[in-house]
Design a protein around this motif. Structure first.
Motif, PDB file in Angstrom:
ATOM      1  N   GLU A   1       7.714 -60.319   1.519  1.00  0.00           N
ATOM      2  CA  GLU A   1       6.264 -60.392   1.340  1.00  0.00           C
ATOM      3  C   GLU A   1       5.525 -59.556   2.383  1.00  0.00           C
ATOM      4  O   GLU A   1       4.578 -58.836   2.054  1.00  0.00           O
ATOM      5  CB  GLU A   1       5.807 -61.849   1.439  1.00  0.00           C
ATOM      6  N   LYS A   2       5.971 -59.612   3.630  1.00  0.00           N
ATOM      7  CA  LYS A   2       5.296 -58.888   4.709  1.00  0.00           C
ATOM      8  C   LYS A   2       5.637 -57.401   4.728  1.00  0.00           C
ATOM      9  O   LYS A   2       4.813 -56.568   5.090  1.00  0.00           O
ATOM     10  CB  LYS A   2       5.678 -59.497   6.070  1.00  0.00           C
ATOM     11  N   PHE A   3       6.875 -57.085   4.373  1.00  0.00           N
ATOM     12  CA  PHE A   3       7.351 -55.704   4.447  1.00  0.00           C
ATOM     13  C   PHE A   3       7.962 -55.282   3.106  1.00  0.00           C
ATOM     14  O   PHE A   3       9.175 -55.165   2.974  1.00  0.00           O
ATOM     15  CB  PHE A   3       8.391 -55.558   5.563  1.00  0.00           C
TER      16      PHE A   3
ATOM     17  N   GLN B   1      12.066 -65.143   9.811  1.00  0.00           N
ATOM     18  CA  GLN B   1      11.696 -66.290  10.649  1.00  0.00           C
ATOM     19  C   GLN B   1      12.831 -67.295  10.744  1.00  0.00           C
ATOM     20  O   GLN B   1      13.051 -67.908  11.779  1.00  0.00           O
ATOM     21  CB  GLN B   1      10.439 -66.964  10.067  1.00  0.00           C
ATOM     22  N   SER B   2      13.563 -67.462   9.657  1.00  0.00           N
ATOM     23  CA  SER B   2      14.639 -68.442   9.616  1.00  0.00           C
ATOM     24  C   SER B   2      15.914 -67.874  10.224  1.00  0.00           C
ATOM     25  O   SER B   2      16.361 -66.776   9.870  1.00  0.00           O
ATOM     26  CB  SER B   2      14.904 -68.852   8.162  1.00  0.00           C
TER      27      SER B   2
ATOM     28  N   PRO C   1      23.980 -61.435  -2.016  1.00  0.00           N
ATOM     29  CA  PRO C   1      24.098 -60.386  -3.036  1.00  0.00           C
ATOM     30  C   PRO C   1      23.266 -59.153  -2.687  1.00  0.00           C
ATOM     31  O   PRO C   1      22.201 -59.263  -2.081  1.00  0.00           O
ATOM     32  CB  PRO C   1      23.577 -61.073  -4.302  1.00  0.00           C
ATOM     33  N   THR C   2      23.766 -58.000  -3.059  1.00  0.00           N
ATOM     34  CA  THR C   2      23.110 -56.741  -2.738  1.00  0.00           C
ATOM     35  C   THR C   2      21.655 -56.745  -3.206  1.00  0.00           C
ATOM     36  O   THR C   2      21.361 -57.074  -4.356  1.00  0.00           O
ATOM     37  CB  THR C   2      23.858 -55.575  -3.393  1.00  0.00           C
ATOM     38  N   GLY C   3      20.768 -56.369  -2.295  1.00  0.00           N
ATOM     39  CA  GLY C   3      19.341 -56.310  -2.614  1.00  0.00           C
ATOM     40  C   GLY C   3      18.564 -57.531  -2.187  1.00  0.00           C
ATOM     41  O   GLY C   3      17.328 -57.500  -2.146  1.00  0.00           O
ATOM     42  N   TRP C   4      19.291 -58.627  -1.845  1.00  0.00           N
ATOM     43  CA  TRP C   4      18.587 -59.851  -1.444  1.00  0.00           C
ATOM     44  C   TRP C   4      17.886 -59.646  -0.112  1.00  0.00           C
ATOM     45  O   TRP C   4      18.439 -59.073   0.826  1.00  0.00           O
ATOM     46  CB  TRP C   4      19.573 -61.006  -1.315  1.00  0.00           C
ATOM     47  N   ARG C   5      16.643 -60.152  -0.025  1.00  0.00           N
ATOM     48  CA  ARG C   5      15.874 -60.112   1.213  1.00  0.00           C
ATOM     49  C   ARG C   5      15.221 -61.480   1.418  1.00  0.00           C
ATOM     50  O   ARG C   5      14.858 -62.142   0.430  1.00  0.00           O
ATOM     51  CB  ARG C   5      14.786 -59.038   1.163  1.00  0.00           C
ATOM     52  N   PRO C   6      15.058 -61.914   2.651  1.00  0.00           N
ATOM     53  CA  PRO C   6      14.343 -63.180   2.887  1.00  0.00           C
ATOM     54  C   PRO C   6      12.945 -63.107   2.293  1.00  0.00           C
ATOM     55  O   PRO C   6      12.272 -62.066   2.380  1.00  0.00           O
ATOM     56  CB  PRO C   6      14.289 -63.273   4.417  1.00  0.00           C
TER      57      PRO C   6
ATOM     58  N   LYS D   1      16.446 -54.472  10.240  1.00  0.00           N
ATOM     59  CA  LYS D   1      15.019 -54.787  10.357  1.00  0.00           C
ATOM     60  C   LYS D   1      14.687 -56.121   9.699  1.00  0.00           C
ATOM     61  O   LYS D   1      13.916 -56.922  10.255  1.00  0.00           O
ATOM     62  CB  LYS D   1      14.181 -53.669   9.737  1.00  0.00           C
ATOM     63  N   ASP D   2      15.276 -56.354   8.524  1.00  0.00           N
ATOM     64  CA  ASP D   2      15.007 -57.620   7.827  1.00  0.00           C
ATOM     65  C   ASP D   2      15.533 -58.816   8.623  1.00  0.00           C
ATOM     66  O   ASP D   2      14.870 -59.865   8.709  1.00  0.00           O
ATOM     67  CB  ASP D   2      15.648 -57.599   6.435  1.00  0.00           C
ATOM     68  N   ALA D   3      16.720 -58.673   9.206  1.00  0.00           N
ATOM     69  CA  ALA D   3      17.280 -59.763  10.020  1.00  0.00           C
ATOM     70  C   ALA D   3      16.395 -60.013  11.243  1.00  0.00           C
ATOM     71  O   ALA D   3      16.192 -61.163  11.652  1.00  0.00           O
ATOM     72  CB  ALA D   3      18.703 -59.417  10.439  1.00  0.00           C
TER      73      ALA D   3
END
Length: 425
Positions: free
Chosen positions: A281-283, A259-260, A271-276, A253-255
Motif C-alpha cells: 500500500e505504501k510502496f 511493520q510485522s 509465493p513469488t510476487g507476494w508482498r506484505p 526493501k520490502d523486508a
C-alpha cells in the motif's frame, strides 16, 4: 575452468550465428520477433553468465562428488547407460529447480533474467543468471549419486543438457506432432514464457515434457490464446546486471519497510510476487494487469547509438573470446581482474542503451581499470605475444570508447528529455 572456457569458446559463435539467422529469417518471412536492442541485451547477458561460470564464481552447499562418495549404494557400468542416467537425473533435477525458482520469492531472483525479455526468440535463451552464487539444489541429483554416476560424467553431460535447451526459444517453429508428447518443444516453451493467466507457471520441463504431465504443471498452447511474453512487473532496462538483482533489492526493501517481524522473515519463502499488505500500500510497484494492452520497453535510439551498441557488443565478444582461449596463460588473479573488466564493459554500454545520462560514469570506471591494467602490465594479459602492438590497440579502443560514450550519453539523454517535453505538450 579452462575446459569449460574452451567449450564456451566453440559454442559462442554457433549461438551468435543462429541468433542472427533467426533475425534475418523473421525479416525475410515478414514476422519479426527480434528487436535489436533487446537482442544485444540478451547477448550481453549471455556474456556475463558464461564469464561468471568460467571464473567459478559460485559454490554448492552440498557437492555432487560428496554425495557420490558418501551415499552411493552401487556403481553403474561405464558406457551409454551411465551417460543416459546422468542426463535423465539432470533433467529431473532441472524440472524441480526450475519450478522452485518460479514458485518462491527468494529463488525467483535467480531466474528473473531469463524471463525479462518481452520478446521470445533464440537470443532470450542466452539470458541466464549471474546472481545464483550459492547452489543449494545439488540434492536433486541424489538419484544419480545413489547409483554412483561419476562426477566427471555429470560435468560432461551438464553443459550438453544446457545447450540442448537453446533451440526451442523461437516463434518460428509450430507444433511438432508426436514429439509434443515427449520432449519440450517451442510450443511448450512459449507457454512457459507467457504471462497470460492461462499459461502462468506451467511447463517447467527442460528437455522432457513428461515431468510436467506427471506432476500436474502441463499446459498446451491454445490457438485462441496468443502468448504474451515478459514478466508482470516489467524490468524496464536493457542492463542485464541490474535485472539480475532487482527482485532481490525489492525483497530487501520490502523486508525493511514491513511493520510485522513475521512478514520480514516470511517474505523470502512466500509465493513469488507476494508482498506484505502494508508495504504494497505504501510502496506500490507497477504490475501489468491487462497483458494484451501494455507497451513493451523501448528506449528508442539514434543510428549512432545503435551502431555504437553493436561495436561495443562485438568488442566484448572479441575480448571474452581472448580471455576464454587463454585462461591458463592469464592465470590468477589476472583472470578475475579480466572478469571485472568484462562486467564493467557490459554495465557501461547497456546503461548507455537505456539512454542513461550517467552511463559515462560506468564507462569511466571501465576505462580507468583498463588503463591501469595496461600501465601495470605493459600489455593486455599477454596479448602482445599474439598480436604485435595490441597494447596500443587496446589503449586506442579505451580512449575512443570513453569519448564516444561520453558524447552519446549526453546527446541521447538530451533527446530523451526533449521527447518527454514534446509528449507533455
Amino acid at each position: 575452468m579452462e575446459t569449460y572456457g574452451k567449450i564456451i569458446l566453440i559454442a559462442m559463435p554457433v549461438f551468435l550465428l543462429l541468433v542472427l539467422l533467426e533475425k534475418w529469417y523473421g525479416w525475410y518471412k515478414g514476422k519479426e520477433t527480434v528487436r535489436t536492442l533487446d537482442m544485444i541485451s540478451s547477448l550481453s547477458s549471455g556474456v556475463t553468465n558464461v564469464t561468471k561460470d568460467v571464473l567459478g564464481l559460485g559454490f554448492a552447499v552440498i557437492s555432487y562428488e560428496w554425495m557420490v562418495d558418501h551415499l552411493a549404494i552401487t556403481k553403474v557400468p561405464a558406457g551409454f547407460l551411465t551417460y543416459f542416467i546422468a542426463f535423465m537425473a539432470l533433467d529431473f533435477a532441472g524440472y524441480w529447480i526450475h519450478r522452485i525458482a518460479h514458485e518462491y520469492n527468494f529463488f525467483w531472483n535467480n531466474h528473473i533474467i531469463h524471463h525479462s525479455s518481452e520478446d521470445f526468440n533464440l537470443a532470450c535463451a542466452l539470458r541466464q543468471s549471474i546472481s545464483s552464487i550459492v547452489k543449494i539444489f545439488t540434492i536433486f541429483l541424489l538419484p544419480a549419486a545413489l547409483l554412483g554416476v561419476p562426477g566427471q560424467v555429470v560435468a560432461i553431460v551438464a553443459p550438453l543438457h544446457l545447450f540442448a535447451q537453446f533451440w526451442y526459444h523461437t516463434q518460428h517453429i509450430h507444433k511438432m506432432g508426436f514429439l509434443e508428447k515427449i520432449i519440450v518443444t517451442p510450443s511448450h516453451h512459449r507457454v512457459h514464457h507467457a504471462i497470460n493467466k492461462e499459461y502462468m507457471d506451467k511447463n517447467y520441463g527442460q528437455i522432457f515434457i513428461f515431468w510436467d504431465k506427471m506432476f500436474g504443471t502441463y499446459q498446451e498452447e491454445l490457438p485462441e490464446v496468443p502468448a504474451v511474453y515478459g514478466i508482470t512487473r516489467p524490468v524496464r532496462t536493457w542492463n542485464p546486471i541490474k535485472i539480475n538483482f532487482m527482485h532481490l533489492w525489492l525483497l530487501i526493501k520490502d523486508a525493511w519497510h514491513a511493520q510485522s517481524w513475521k512478514d520480514k522473515f516470511r517474505i523470502w519463502l512466500m509465493p513469488t510476487g507476494w508482498r506484505p499488505a502494508d508495504v504494497a500500500e505504501k510502496f506500490p510497484v507497477y504490475k501489468i494487469e491487462d497483458v494484451y494492452h501494455f507497451e513493451k520497453y523501448e528506449t528508442g535510439h539514434s543510428k549512432t547509438l545503435l551502431a555504437w551498441s553493436w561495436i561495443q557488443m562485438t568488442c566484448t565478444l572479441l575480448l571474452i573470446s581472448y580471455c576464454f582461449g587463454n585462461i591458463a596463460a592469464i592465470g590468477s588473479p589476472g583472470i578475475f581482474i579480466y572478469g571485472g573488466f568484462i562486467f564493467l564493459q557490459v554495465y557501461a554500454f547497456t546503461d548507455l542503451m537505456d539512454r542513461n545520462r550517467y552511463a559515462w560514469v560506468w564507462e569511466s570506471l571501465k576505462c580507468i581499470l583498463g588503463f591501469s591494467i595496461l600501465i601495470r602490465n605493459g600489455d593486455w594479459f599477454g596479448m602482445n605475444q599474439l598480436i604485435n602492438g595490441s597494447t596500443y590497440i587496446m589503449a586506442t579502443y579505451l580512449l575512443l570508447s570513453f569519448i564516444a560514450s561520453f558524447y552519446i550519453s549526453f546527446t541521447e539523454s538530451l533527446e530523451t528529455e526533449k521527447s518527454g517535453i514534446r509528449n507533455m505538450k
